[in-house]
Design a protein around this motif. Sequence first.
Motif, PDB file in Angstrom:
ATOM      1  N   SER A 170       0.858  -1.194   0.000  1.00 11.83           N
ATOM      2  CA  SER A 170       0.000   0.000   0.000  1.00 11.83           C
ATOM      3  C   SER A 170       0.893   1.243   0.000  1.00 11.83           C
ATOM      4  O   SER A 170       1.891   1.287   0.724  1.00 11.83           O
ATOM      5  CB  SER A 170      -0.924   0.020   1.221  1.00 11.83           C
ATOM      6  OG  SER A 170      -1.965  -0.931   1.054  1.00 11.83           O
ATOM      7  N   HIS A 191      -4.004  -1.591   3.151  1.00 13.11           N
ATOM      8  CA  HIS A 191      -5.108  -0.627   3.074  1.00 13.11           C
ATOM      9  C   HIS A 191      -5.174   0.020   1.692  1.00 13.11           C
ATOM     10  O   HIS A 191      -4.681   1.121   1.480  1.00 13.11           O
ATOM     11  CB  HIS A 191      -5.059   0.396   4.219  1.00 13.11           C
ATOM     12  CG  HIS A 191      -3.817   1.245   4.319  1.00 13.11           C
ATOM     13  ND1 HIS A 191      -2.552   0.730   4.419  1.00 13.11           N
ATOM     14  CD2 HIS A 191      -3.676   2.596   4.357  1.00 13.11           C
ATOM     15  CE1 HIS A 191      -1.687   1.728   4.508  1.00 13.11           C
ATOM     16  NE2 HIS A 191      -2.334   2.874   4.463  1.00 13.11           N
ATOM     17  N   SER A 192      -5.793  -0.705   0.739  1.00  7.84           N
ATOM     18  CA  SER A 192      -5.960  -0.243  -0.635  1.00  7.84           C
ATOM     19  C   SER A 192      -7.241  -0.852  -1.190  1.00  7.84           C
ATOM     20  O   SER A 192      -7.609  -1.961  -0.796  1.00  7.84           O
ATOM     21  CB  SER A 192      -4.791  -0.705  -1.514  1.00  7.84           C
ATOM     22  OG  SER A 192      -3.572  -0.120  -1.089  1.00  7.84           O
ATOM     23  N   ASN A 193      -7.888  -0.147  -2.119  1.00  2.62           N
ATOM     24  CA  ASN A 193      -9.140  -0.644  -2.706  1.00  2.62           C
ATOM     25  C   ASN A 193      -8.970  -0.945  -4.195  1.00  2.62           C
ATOM     26  O   ASN A 193      -7.850  -0.937  -4.706  1.00  2.62           O
ATOM     27  CB  ASN A 193     -10.257   0.371  -2.460  1.00  2.62           C
ATOM     28  CG  ASN A 193     -10.561   0.530  -0.973  1.00  2.62           C
ATOM     29  OD1 ASN A 193     -10.276  -0.358  -0.179  1.00  2.62           O
ATOM     30  ND2 ASN A 193     -11.118   1.667  -0.611  1.00  2.62           N
ATOM     31  N   ASN A 203      -5.346   3.074  -5.162  1.00  5.57           N
ATOM     32  CA  ASN A 203      -6.034   1.786  -5.325  1.00  5.57           C
ATOM     33  C   ASN A 203      -5.307   0.880  -6.315  1.00  5.57           C
ATOM     34  O   ASN A 203      -4.393   1.313  -7.015  1.00  5.57           O
ATOM     35  CB  ASN A 203      -7.476   2.044  -5.754  1.00  5.57           C
ATOM     36  CG  ASN A 203      -8.302   2.621  -4.609  1.00  5.57           C
ATOM     37  OD1 ASN A 203      -7.918   2.501  -3.451  1.00  5.57           O
ATOM     38  ND2 ASN A 203      -9.423   3.243  -4.943  1.00  5.57           N
ATOM     39  N   ILE A 221      -9.356  -3.963   2.380  1.00  7.34           N
ATOM     40  CA  ILE A 221     -10.216  -2.855   1.946  1.00  7.34           C
ATOM     41  C   ILE A 221     -10.186  -1.782   3.029  1.00  7.34           C
ATOM     42  O   ILE A 221     -10.281  -2.079   4.218  1.00  7.34           O
ATOM     43  CB  ILE A 221     -11.661  -3.346   1.707  1.00  7.34           C
ATOM     44  CG1 ILE A 221     -11.676  -4.311   0.511  1.00  7.34           C
ATOM     45  CG2 ILE A 221     -12.619  -2.177   1.471  1.00  7.34           C
ATOM     46  CD1 ILE A 221     -13.036  -4.907   0.224  1.00  7.34           C
ATOM     47  N   THR A 222     -10.001  -0.543   2.581  1.00 10.57           N
ATOM     48  CA  THR A 222      -9.842   0.544   3.540  1.00 10.57           C
ATOM     49  C   THR A 222     -11.046   1.483   3.502  1.00 10.57           C
ATOM     50  O   THR A 222     -11.733   1.575   2.487  1.00 10.57           O
ATOM     51  CB  THR A 222      -8.500   1.271   3.302  1.00 10.57           C
ATOM     52  OG1 THR A 222      -8.279   2.175   4.366  1.00 10.57           O
ATOM     53  CG2 THR A 222      -8.458   2.016   1.979  1.00 10.57           C
ATOM     54  N   LEU A 228     -12.822   4.961  -1.627  1.00 12.17           N
ATOM     55  CA  LEU A 228     -14.014   4.124  -1.776  1.00 12.17           C
ATOM     56  C   LEU A 228     -14.904   4.612  -2.903  1.00 12.17           C
ATOM     57  O   LEU A 228     -15.539   3.824  -3.607  1.00 12.17           O
ATOM     58  CB  LEU A 228     -14.824   4.115  -0.469  1.00 12.17           C
ATOM     59  CG  LEU A 228     -14.306   3.211   0.660  1.00 12.17           C
ATOM     60  CD1 LEU A 228     -15.064   3.498   1.943  1.00 12.17           C
ATOM     61  CD2 LEU A 228     -14.430   1.732   0.291  1.00 12.17           C
ATOM     62  N   ASP A 238     -20.421   1.394  -0.275  1.00 13.55           N
ATOM     63  CA  ASP A 238     -19.255   1.438  -1.161  1.00 13.55           C
ATOM     64  C   ASP A 238     -18.238   0.367  -0.773  1.00 13.55           C
ATOM     65  O   ASP A 238     -17.542  -0.175  -1.634  1.00 13.55           O
ATOM     66  CB  ASP A 238     -18.609   2.822  -1.117  1.00 13.55           C
ATOM     67  CG  ASP A 238     -19.513   3.875  -1.750  1.00 13.55           C
ATOM     68  OD1 ASP A 238     -19.872   3.695  -2.929  1.00 13.55           O
ATOM     69  OD2 ASP A 238     -19.867   4.856  -1.064  1.00 13.55           O
ATOM     70  N   VAL A 239     -18.145   0.077   0.515  1.00  7.32           N
ATOM     71  CA  VAL A 239     -17.246  -0.997   0.972  1.00  7.32           C
ATOM     72  C   VAL A 239     -17.687  -2.311   0.323  1.00  7.32           C
ATOM     73  O   VAL A 239     -16.863  -3.083  -0.179  1.00  7.32           O
ATOM     74  CB  VAL A 239     -17.252  -1.117   2.520  1.00  7.32           C
ATOM     75  CG1 VAL A 239     -16.402  -2.300   2.978  1.00  7.32           C
ATOM     76  CG2 VAL A 239     -16.770   0.186   3.150  1.00  7.32           C
ATOM     77  N   HIS A 242     -16.570  -2.630  -3.377  1.00  8.98           N
ATOM     78  CA  HIS A 242     -15.166  -3.047  -3.533  1.00  8.98           C
ATOM     79  C   HIS A 242     -14.992  -4.529  -3.180  1.00  8.98           C
ATOM     80  O   HIS A 242     -14.268  -5.253  -3.863  1.00  8.98           O
ATOM     81  CB  HIS A 242     -14.246  -2.164  -2.679  1.00  8.98           C
ATOM     82  CG  HIS A 242     -14.075  -0.786  -3.228  1.00  8.98           C
ATOM     83  ND1 HIS A 242     -13.054  -0.449  -4.091  1.00  8.98           N
ATOM     84  CD2 HIS A 242     -14.829   0.335  -3.083  1.00  8.98           C
ATOM     85  CE1 HIS A 242     -13.176   0.827  -4.434  1.00  8.98           C
ATOM     86  NE2 HIS A 242     -14.245   1.334  -3.838  1.00  8.98           N
TER      87      HIS A 242
END
Length: 307
Positions: A170, A191-193, A203, A221-222, A228, A238-239, A242
């Motif tokens: 990340s 911590h990346s989407n 991301n 997923i952050t 997001l 939105d979480v 992803h």
Amino acid sequence: MKIFDAHSDVLYKMWMDPTIDFKDSANLHITYNRLKASGSKVQCFAIYIPEEVKPESRFEVALEMVEIFYTKIVAPFPLLKLVRTKEDILALKEEEIGVLLTLEGCDAIEQSIVRLQSLLRLGVSSVGLTWNYANYVADGVGEPRGGGLSTFGTEVVRELNLASVWTDVSHLSVRGFWDVIEVADYPIASHSNAKAICNHRRNLDNEQIEALIKKNGMIGITFVPQFLSSHGHASINDVLRHLDYICSLGGENHVGFGSDFDGITDTTSGLENFSGYEALINMLLKHYSENQVKKFLFNNFMGTLPI
Ligand SMILES: [Zn+2]
């Protein structure tokens, strides 16, 4: 339900303001009381050195954060136990919560492997190579030249392999990412989407997500609203977008959460602090089986620990 959260910046906040009490401070997203109340089982605490700290003081500041971790988080709360391995986590009693120390960016070690080794000895169990900018290891995602791993950076990743420690991608440049995929035995993105859902430089694109899955890595997923959703605000749904997307790429066993609580000022609606995990779990249970939700919340990160 047990929660494994792969990224927070509590130590940074407590370093900035020494009056903050981890037990129940109103200035923290993650507090002892919230971890206890909402089902935390493993919480990661990052050492993050702010850019304004002069290079020659960064290692000292890293040590100050290690000190905060032990004196203000581990020592005062008998139910919090330092964990480094699967075995440590499996040994936790019902009421106990594992706390895991991580490094966000290798700026503090400059060009010194012994500094890295010392931080590992002090308990660091996951190492992010960069923050957004360049250091001796690699370029961060904010460097326009987008350089990959340096020779020293390759040595750092090899050292992490030897120590059975996660290499966290990340914040790393795209080229750095692919260099790490070549060298690292234990790559994760804490911590990346998904870039396909929200086109932000922090991301990961489809190929990166697939490469992490193939290397038995993890994508955390952050809850950073800007990562997001591109709408300027984000919600708990939105979480789910992803998560669904990463699962559609084959990531059901390689996705979890790395909240970035206490590293963010704007929060996602429904996820204003650690207690938001309860609403997230309830929402996920409407879309996935209990077994799947347990994987996302805990088992996937746990199962991916190198040792
Ligand atoms: Zn970060």
